[in-house]
Design a protein around this motif. Structure first.
Motif, mmCIF file in Angstrom:
data_model
loop_
_atom_site.group_PDB
_atom_site.id
_atom_site.type_symbol
_atom_site.label_atom_id
_atom_site.label_comp_id
_atom_site.label_asym_id
_atom_site.label_seq_id
_atom_site.Cartn_x
_atom_site.Cartn_y
_atom_site.Cartn_z
ATOM 1 N N VAL A 123 0.867 -1.173 0.000
ATOM 2 C CA VAL A 123 0.000 0.000 0.000
ATOM 3 C C VAL A 123 0.906 1.225 0.000
ATOM 4 C CG1 VAL A 123 -0.276 -0.155 2.522
ATOM 5 C CG2 VAL A 123 -1.865 1.231 1.203
ATOM 6 N N PHE A 124 0.572 2.219 -0.838
ATOM 7 C CA PHE A 124 1.459 3.361 -1.076
ATOM 8 C C PHE A 124 0.631 4.642 -1.060
ATOM 9 C CE2 PHE A 124 3.861 6.074 -4.179
ATOM 10 C CZ PHE A 124 5.023 6.201 -3.439
ATOM 11 N N PRO A 125 0.943 5.590 -0.152
ATOM 12 C CA PRO A 125 0.091 6.773 -0.002
ATOM 13 C C PRO A 125 0.586 8.026 -0.727
ATOM 14 C CG PRO A 125 1.519 6.587 1.898
ATOM 15 C CD PRO A 125 1.916 5.472 0.951
ATOM 16 N N PHE A 126 1.613 7.895 -1.572
ATOM 17 C CA PHE A 126 2.231 9.079 -2.184
ATOM 18 C C PHE A 126 2.184 9.022 -3.715
ATOM 19 C CE2 PHE A 126 4.732 8.327 1.813
ATOM 20 C CZ PHE A 126 4.221 9.401 2.538
ATOM 21 N N THR A 127 1.086 8.602 -4.289
ATOM 22 C CA THR A 127 1.018 8.493 -5.747
ATOM 23 C C THR A 127 0.970 9.885 -6.390
ATOM 24 O OG1 THR A 127 -1.398 8.523 -5.962
ATOM 25 C CG2 THR A 127 -0.355 6.391 -5.473
ATOM 26 N N ASP A 128 1.248 9.925 -7.683
ATOM 27 C CA ASP A 128 1.207 11.185 -8.432
ATOM 28 C C ASP A 128 -0.197 11.763 -8.503
ATOM 29 O OD1 ASP A 128 3.912 10.931 -8.919
ATOM 30 O OD2 ASP A 128 3.661 10.061 -10.921
ATOM 31 N N TRP A 129 -1.192 10.939 -8.253
ATOM 32 C CA TRP A 129 -2.590 11.380 -8.368
ATOM 33 C C TRP A 129 -3.212 11.710 -6.997
ATOM 34 C CZ3 TRP A 129 -0.550 6.927 -10.513
ATOM 35 C CH2 TRP A 129 -0.246 7.005 -11.878
ATOM 36 N N ASN A 130 -2.362 11.781 -5.983
ATOM 37 C CA ASN A 130 -2.832 12.088 -4.624
ATOM 38 C C ASN A 130 -3.818 11.037 -4.115
ATOM 39 O OD1 ASN A 130 -2.671 13.708 -2.314
ATOM 40 N ND2 ASN A 130 -4.507 14.852 -2.870
ATOM 41 N N THR A 131 -3.555 9.790 -4.483
ATOM 42 C CA THR A 131 -4.384 8.682 -4.027
ATOM 43 C C THR A 131 -3.550 7.730 -3.168
ATOM 44 O OG1 THR A 131 -3.837 7.354 -5.977
ATOM 45 C CG2 THR A 131 -5.821 8.735 -6.108
ATOM 46 N N ILE A 132 -4.242 6.824 -2.495
ATOM 47 C CA ILE A 132 -3.599 5.659 -1.888
ATOM 48 C C ILE A 132 -3.720 4.527 -2.900
ATOM 49 C CG2 ILE A 132 -3.682 3.970 -0.015
ATOM 50 C CD1 ILE A 132 -5.107 6.062 1.695
ATOM 51 N N GLU A 133 -2.609 3.874 -3.201
ATOM 52 C CA GLU A 133 -2.675 2.706 -4.079
ATOM 53 C C GLU A 133 -2.491 1.442 -3.242
ATOM 54 O OE1 GLU A 133 -0.957 0.848 -8.252
ATOM 55 O OE2 GLU A 133 0.261 2.328 -7.202
ATOM 56 N N VAL A 134 -3.428 0.516 -3.372
ATOM 57 C CA VAL A 134 -3.358 -0.775 -2.678
ATOM 58 C C VAL A 134 -3.079 -1.839 -3.738
ATOM 59 C CG1 VAL A 134 -4.542 -2.390 -1.140
ATOM 60 C CG2 VAL A 134 -5.050 0.055 -0.997
ATOM 61 N N ARG A 135 -1.900 -2.467 -3.659
ATOM 62 C CA ARG A 135 -1.441 -3.386 -4.701
ATOM 63 C C ARG A 135 -1.439 -4.850 -4.262
ATOM 64 N NH1 ARG A 135 1.920 -1.513 -8.660
ATOM 65 N NH2 ARG A 135 3.197 -3.396 -8.459
ATOM 66 N N ILE A 136 -1.932 -5.136 -3.083
ATOM 67 C CA ILE A 136 -1.696 -6.436 -2.474
ATOM 68 C C ILE A 136 -2.574 -7.548 -3.032
ATOM 69 C CG2 ILE A 136 -3.334 -6.150 -0.557
ATOM 70 C CD1 ILE A 136 0.200 -7.707 -0.396
ATOM 71 N N SER A 137 -3.761 -7.218 -3.546
ATOM 72 C CA SER A 137 -4.747 -8.251 -3.892
ATOM 73 C C SER A 137 -4.362 -9.038 -5.134
ATOM 74 C CB SER A 137 -6.128 -7.615 -4.118
ATOM 75 O OG SER A 137 -6.596 -6.983 -2.957
ATOM 76 N N ASP A 138 -4.450 -10.362 -5.034
ATOM 77 C CA ASP A 138 -4.396 -11.195 -6.233
ATOM 78 C C ASP A 138 -5.567 -10.829 -7.144
ATOM 79 O OD1 ASP A 138 -2.185 -12.617 -5.416
ATOM 80 O OD2 ASP A 138 -3.218 -14.536 -5.164
ATOM 81 N N ALA A 139 -5.370 -11.002 -8.461
ATOM 82 C CA ALA A 139 -6.486 -10.839 -9.390
ATOM 83 C C ALA A 139 -7.585 -11.834 -9.028
ATOM 84 C CB ALA A 139 -6.012 -11.066 -10.824
ATOM 85 N N GLN A 140 -8.809 -11.351 -8.924
ATOM 86 C CA GLN A 140 -9.941 -12.201 -8.568
ATOM 87 C C GLN A 140 -10.603 -12.754 -9.831
ATOM 88 O OE1 GLN A 140 -10.716 -12.498 -4.818
ATOM 89 N NE2 GLN A 140 -8.606 -12.025 -5.336
ATOM 90 N N ILE A 141 -11.281 -13.879 -9.693
ATOM 91 C CA ILE A 141 -11.985 -14.469 -10.828
ATOM 92 C C ILE A 141 -13.215 -13.635 -11.168
ATOM 93 C CG2 ILE A 141 -13.238 -16.504 -11.666
ATOM 94 C CD1 ILE A 141 -11.508 -18.189 -9.746
ATOM 95 N N SER A 142 -13.919 -13.138 -10.153
ATOM 96 C CA SER A 142 -15.203 -12.469 -10.375
ATOM 97 C C SER A 142 -15.114 -10.965 -10.157
ATOM 98 C CB SER A 142 -16.279 -13.054 -9.446
ATOM 99 O OG SER A 142 -15.932 -12.844 -8.086
#
Length: 567
Positions: free
Chosen positions: A366-385
């Motif tokens: 999880v990263f709170p300093f994106t260029d778009w002033n967002t929090i990016e959460v990258r941890i989730s595996d791609a889900q089927i649904s």
């Protein structure tokens, strides 16, 4: 309709809490985001939750994995996706804007990746087709896509167009209107720009959305767009690892990345980041979805009393192997707790994760300093649904909302500590919801100094401490129950499969169960019936099945909830 809906969206008031000291948290405007959330929900909560009915009582007393009492069947009124999409006035507002980057496998009938050189040309043709079809969807309508709600169409500020990108190649861009009337260009349909290996991942990116149904619309539409544009010899596959791949290849795993934005202050965003950070092991346990590589899991799939235990089957081979584009399990260099978003905080973050710049440091859980002033959460595996993707988005939204409410009440989000988070991160990757939950150098007394409720739910009461990750996830939901109800999320059809993962009932297996266990159960079923246990074709089929209708998902059955979640 769209104009009326827009009027209901209140302008956000800028709040300046200051940073760094507890006393400064006591300030802020008289109308909090929490109150604004209540105002937005007052009109719709009655209509949505009044149709929910309770069924039979379910006896969980002999199963020590289930916390809570008086489990009952919960019947949520069912409507078709077309009905829900048309009923814009009763969509579910999100407290923060939310966009999802969805990474998909592109492979042939055998699960093999097409040659990279060949895909350079083919990908450009696929994107050209996507632009043409997306334009038809928006401005003419197509029989194979549901009509675009006016609210969404009016937020698209330019016709879809193609753009050459240095990293992504040829991409389809959409210009989308944000709640503050600003506009943003989104690379909605392109190859993943982070992949430099032998082939491509297709990356579908939703615009930043204000409503759960809006997010589901874009996710579903982009999936169907991929289905319609891919040539017959190629398939999209929604899984975090291609099960037919012989071995792990760096850069060729698939994830769901969430971007959460529109916070009223940097401190709100930083505290929301801290809350997500505390519950990273819980999110991992709920989103594991890469248990098979080279057409087999890492061990025998054991089923005990209708529960898919599979104790030595790694649930997320993606997270286990991907140590360069995410955080690691070293507590000394795990993403730190923060109390501000200023330059000192950024420098501290970089020092802890041992990166030279924010560009280098952005590949974290999880990263709170994106260029778009967002929090990016990258941890989730791609889900089927799609359904589960939106449910996880609602969970992340509720965590952020809880953090902001605490902040407005003058309470810091507690720090569960890098040792505890990193340790349980590792075990959740290995065994998912059946892993043991073990606090590391973390006492209930320490947490209670900041927030007694958090301490009790994170660790469990003294006489009933949390022992398993599935219990930790149940207690996370206990902790968020008021927020889930307040936001209208609790009985959302999107959250249902996520709640079923730990509270039940799933028609073919006893919880805990996620889409990783679903893959393992497919493998086991084929093996037991003398079939080739290759599940590639099942995943190809279900990827399409579960994206055409974003209410559809593999965890079929009736939701059951204890009274601790209902009342």
């Amino acid at each position: 309709m769209a104009k009326d809906k827009k009027k209901k969206k209140k302008d956000k008031e800028q709040q300046d809490y200051g940073v760094g000291t507890f006393s400064q948290l006591m300030g802020g405007s008289s109308e909090t985001k929490s109150q604004k959330g209540k105002d937005k929900k007052t009109q719709k909560t009655v209509g949505i939750s009044s149709g929910v009915q309770l069924g039979e009582q379910i006896d969980r007393s002999n199963d020590n994995l289930f916390l809570g009492t008086d489990y009952r069947e919960v019947f949520i009124p069912e409507r078709s996706w077309a009905e829900i999409l048309e009923d814009v006035e009763h969509w579910t507002p999100l407290p923060f804007t939310h966009g999802i980057e969805m990474e998909l496998i592109i492979a042939d009938d055998n699960g093999d990746y097409p040659p990279g050189d060949e895909m350079v040309f083919r990908m450009k043709e696929i994107v050209k087709d996507a632009i043409k079809i997306m334009d038809q969807i928006l401005y003419q309508g197509r029989a194979d896509f549901l009509p675009v709600p006016d609210f969404i169409r009016q937020k698209v500020m330019a016709r879809p167009w193609g753009r050459d990108d240095l990293e992504k190649g040829f991409a389809m861009d959409i210009r989308y209107k944000l709640p503050n009337d600003a506009e943003v260009d989104i690379d909605t349909f392109a190859r993943d720009g982070n992949v430099t290996a032998v082939t491509y991942i297709l990356e579908l990116v939703t615009p930043p959305c204000e409503y759960a149904e809006e997010l589901a619309y874009w996710a579903s539409t982009l999936f169907l767009l991929a289905k319609n544009t891919l040539p017959n010899d190629l398939h999209i596959i929604a899984s975090a690892i291609n099960p037919a791949t012989k071995e792990y290849m760096r850069g060729l795993t698939q994830a769901d990345h969430s971007h959460i934005g529109s916070f009223d202050s940097d401190l709100e965003k930083i505290q929301a980041y801290c809350m997500i950070r505390n519950f990273l092991p819980h999110i991992i346990a709920l989103t594991c979805n890469s248990p098979i590589l080279n057409n087999q899991p890492t061990d025998v799939v054991k089923i005990v009393n209708n529960r898919i235990t599979a104790p030595n089957c790694v649930r997320s081979l993606r997270l286990k192997s991907n140590t360069t584009m995410l955080s690691n399990n070293d507590p000394k260099h795990f993403i730190p707790y923060l109390t501000s978003g200023d330059d000192d905080a950024i420098n501290h973050f970089l020092q802890v994760v041992q990166k030279a710049s924010l560009e280098d440091a952005r590949f974290q859980d999880v990263f709170p300093f994106t260029d778009w002033n967002t929090i990016e959460v990258r941890i989730s595996d791609a889900q089927i649904s799609i359904c589960r993707r939106i449910g996880i988005a609602l969970l992340i939204q509720a965590l952020c909302y809880k953090a902001v409410k605490l902040l407005q009440n003058g309470v810091w989000v507690p720090d569960a500590g890098s040792e505890t988070i990193a340790y349980n991160r590792k075990t959740s990757i290995e065994r998912g919801l059946i892993s043991l939950f073990r606090p590391q150098n973390l006492s209930r007394e320490h947490l209670a100094k900041y927030d007694a409720t958090f301490a009790e739910q994170y660790l469990g009461p003294e006489d009933q401490p949390v022992r398993y990750m599935t219990q930790a996830v149940q207690r996370m939901f206990f902790y968020l129950k008021d927020e889930l109800k307040e936001l209208g999320f609790l009985y959302s059809p999107f959250l249902k499969p996520v709640l079923q993962s730990v509270f039940g009932d799933v028609s073919y297996a006893k919880p805990p169960i996620t889409e990783a266990e679903y893959q393992l159960s497919l493998y086991k079923y084929k093996l037991d019936n003398g079939e080739d246990p290759n599940i590639l074709y099942d995943l190809i089929y279900f990827t399409i099945q579960y994206c055409q209708d974003p209410l559809n998902n593999p965890l079929t059955g009736t939701l059951t909830l204890p009274k601790e979640m209902r009342e």
